[in-house]
Design an enzyme around this catalytic site. Sequence first.
Site, PDB file in Angstrom:
ATOM      1  N   ASP A  45     -27.064  13.866  78.884  1.00  0.00           N
ATOM      2  CA  ASP A  45     -26.302  15.328  79.693  1.00  0.00           C
ATOM      3  C   ASP A  45     -25.156  15.221  80.311  1.00  0.00           C
ATOM      4  O   ASP A  45     -26.128  16.182  81.347  1.00  0.00           O
ATOM      5  CB  ASP A  45     -27.083  16.314  78.800  1.00  0.00           C
ATOM      6  N   HIS A  71     -17.764  12.234  73.757  1.00  0.00           N
ATOM      7  CA  HIS A  71     -19.382  13.393  73.133  1.00  0.00           C
ATOM      8  C   HIS A  71     -19.070  14.696  73.347  1.00  0.00           C
ATOM      9  O   HIS A  71     -19.106  14.635  75.313  1.00  0.00           O
ATOM     10  CB  HIS A  71     -20.222  12.423  72.881  1.00  0.00           C
ATOM     11  N   ARG A 112     -31.939   7.045  74.111  1.00  0.00           N
ATOM     12  CA  ARG A 112     -31.669   8.185  75.985  1.00  0.00           C
ATOM     13  C   ARG A 112     -32.866   7.497  76.483  1.00  0.00           C
ATOM     14  O   ARG A 112     -32.905   7.249  77.975  1.00  0.00           O
ATOM     15  CB  ARG A 112     -31.959   9.656  75.624  1.00  0.00           C
ATOM     16  N   ASP A 125     -23.711  14.115  65.479  1.00  0.00           N
ATOM     17  CA  ASP A 125     -25.377  14.826  65.957  1.00  0.00           C
ATOM     18  C   ASP A 125     -26.645  15.520  65.243  1.00  0.00           C
ATOM     19  O   ASP A 125     -26.776  16.063  63.501  1.00  0.00           O
ATOM     20  CB  ASP A 125     -24.692  15.777  67.238  1.00  0.00           C
ATOM     21  N   GLU A 168     -38.522  11.394  75.597  1.00  0.00           N
ATOM     22  CA  GLU A 168     -39.235  10.727  76.982  1.00  0.00           C
ATOM     23  C   GLU A 168     -40.304  10.932  76.702  1.00  0.00           C
ATOM     24  O   GLU A 168     -40.913  10.960  77.389  1.00  0.00           O
ATOM     25  CB  GLU A 168     -38.480  11.868  77.517  1.00  0.00           C
ATOM     26  N   ASP A 214     -32.533  10.295  70.273  1.00  0.00           N
ATOM     27  CA  ASP A 214     -32.461  11.084  71.205  1.00  0.00           C
ATOM     28  C   ASP A 214     -33.868  11.779  71.270  1.00  0.00           C
ATOM     29  O   ASP A 214     -34.701  11.695  70.663  1.00  0.00           O
ATOM     30  CB  ASP A 214     -31.496  12.640  70.734  1.00  0.00           C
TER      31      ASP A 214
END
Length: 893
Positions: A566, A624, A550, A343, A461, A458
Amino acid sequence: MAISQEALLGSSPVSAKTTSLKRIAIASFALVGVIGLIAVLSPSTIRVASETLFSTRGPTASYTLTNVAKTPRSITGDLTLAPDTFGPFGNDVSKLRLEVSFNSNYRVRVRIFDPANERFEVPQYVVDTTAGAEDPLDHSLYDFSYTESPFSFTVKRKADGDVLFSTVGYPIFFSAQYVELSTSLPHQPNIYGLGERTREFRLDSNDKIYTIFAKDQMTPYDDGSGDSKQTYGSHPFYLDYRGSGNAHGVLLLNAHGMDISLRNDGLTYKTIGGVIDLFVFAGPEPDTVLKQYHKLIGLPSLPPYWSLGFHQCRWGYDTLEKLQTVVQKFKDNKLPLDTIWNDIDYFDDFKDFTTDPKRFPLDKFKSFLDSIHADGLHYVPILDAGIAKRDDSASYQLGLEQNIYLMNPSGEKPLLAKVWPGYAVYPDFFHPNTTAYWSGQLAGLYESGVEFDGLWLDMNEVSNFCNGECTDETNKLRSAAVVYPNGLDPENPPYVPGRARLNEKTALMAAKHYGVLEYDVHNLFGFMESQVSSTYIREKLKKRPMIISRSTFAGHGRNGGHWLGDNRATYTDMFWSIPGIFNFQMFGIPLVGADVCGFAQDTNAELCSRWMALGSFYPFYRNHNHNESIPQEPYALGDTVLTVSRKFLRLRYSLLPFWYTQFALVSSNGGSVVQPLFFEFPQDLQLAQFDRQFMVGHSLLVSPVLEEGATQLGIYLPAARWFDFYTGEEVGDSVHGELITVQTPIDHLPVHIRGGSVIPRHQIGASLSTAESRQMPLTLLVALDKDQRASGALFLDDGESLDTIDKDLYSFVNFVVADNTLTSVPLKVNYEPAVGQSLTSITVYGVNCPTAPTVQFNGRAVPAAFNSELNVLVVPVEPVAITTAFTLKWCDV
């Protein structure tokens, strides 16, 4: 060469599919050869008086169709807004153009647009709308009819008269920032899709509103209230499953934010821009609908073999030593592992394309990656969408020089955002220089010694810790002092999907991409980033891409996979992962899974044990969690979790030949790897709401434990012959279907194999990676149907090279059982597996012999073990290459 799926899977009910295996080459910024059929124009029309269509109150926009021109493949005409009719927000477009295209036997396209003013439409390199247009026009599955005034249209399936899409009775609104299109539906419809969101698979149709607008939020339950509960991806496609057992699909190809209003008798798309670009797919089987849809948006790429192994990640692996310890503990505890992930911990002060010099010194980092690569393991790091705005950041400075950032509304400087490194800017992937910029940054990271095998994208958006735009001083929203023509306002459209500001936790809608506004392309950021990243891995590293993103859009499956975001460590979240996976199978992104054991909150031994078992049947299997939660690696929660995890990890690795074959079929034909039960049993209408059990391929039925403290589970077995996967015991009512109860101790996950199946698998052993498992002997598990027949297939290649199907660098072996004889039929042998992958045993469930069976393998008598109580036959064989032809006979030989 094309290989029919019938040839691969035989002719049993299990495999009665009609599409074919096609060779594919995945190319950047273009869809590849998508095959389809062509439609037939019906001459019929529907005339409906205008007074029956619209209420005299409120907006009543009514268009009239004139200047109609017809060909066997199309209808075109002009649409004119009738006098004294209007839409809800003004700025109505008075002159529109209609284009109806009969793309194929199963697909019709209806496009309505403003011919006088260009509006943003989904680019051809995202979805190639011409795919399949060259097919012959011969056996159309549908009729298309229309009414000139007031204009409406209807698509019906010929075979049963089902109305697939009809605007009769509904207005069409088309204004500067609002477009509305509606269809009637049967009462209490079964509608699925329209993602991304977290909820049950079947959408509630009781006056609900579902928003599509990419948003970073922690998977809230979407109850259909219309209060901005959507999440990361944008997929305006739905599947409609009818009481007849038939299904069809609908796509509104539009990248703008939208709401979908779903009622018990109708559905309405409400989008804030673009055009009407509607595709209707006639089906009629649910899985066939998906194949038709995937041929339009692009077939999913074949993932590398290792990506189907186990992945371990945690936000909190903040030193190289912690990564090394995790890998070593997996080995010490004899737990299979294929990929270790990082991460944001590895970054230098959260800056993309950097590593912390103290916690991840490059010389030691490189040595670690060299060592895991030597052991056949892999490494995937995260990348966030925001580039740190730092004077000492070479990445930031280079982007400034190349002018590749998303700009503020005035276009004077990059839009200022805030993410993990603090103030940040976003690459504009529509800019012609950004591909070279992004590829160069990836190359710099790779060549520094961080030799990654895949990428985790990640925050794309895009996510922003400010609403819209930050200021250095106050970190508050800054209004753009820009005047837009014709009263257009990207920040405050007259209709707001989700009833929340569009720039909430993301960029300003007025921000400028190269030639287009964020307002128009917000939902495409994740797709564009994935496309460029996938291209880099293919073209520069010469590897098969493994991208997990994502944010996604239609067609993303060509570039990579997805994780469901998430989630939380709860049983409810574990359940929600199943409909989430169903949805992404529909969306053409088969490599998908949830964070096993939960991302946020502390898990516990029981929950994690159940989730590790369930996760072993996810397409993408990754553990994760959050840095503020307790560690949840399989060895970190005690002996029970360790034992259960080891059992199901080994089961997962044993089934990888079967999994990989399913992915090869889907990457060649479209369709789903994991699916709800009604996809396989569409005539069993009670399955419309079943989303707690699922099928893998056509053969395995998985029934996870999803309740805390459960020691038994009710399982529905549809009408087919079923066997306990582990023991071969026959269960269920093969004629009518049956609900059975099974005991579910903590180390048990109920799995049943469907009669009519042949499943290739490795012997369950002690292999600790896919590199090792690919050296293990192969076995065949045969489950006979009521007619003592079965079929299956095995796809083999090296698991990592590019375009092995397109280049014929693979082998395909078909297995068919009839008349108490299993026959292996190698259809293509252009890849020879390792010697260790020889066939060494065959197990047959449901044998029906009058006496204890005698057995011959390739015409020679061989010893075998037969359990007469369970009717299970186990035949060890001398090792034989799996790609050679052979026969196994039992009973009268």
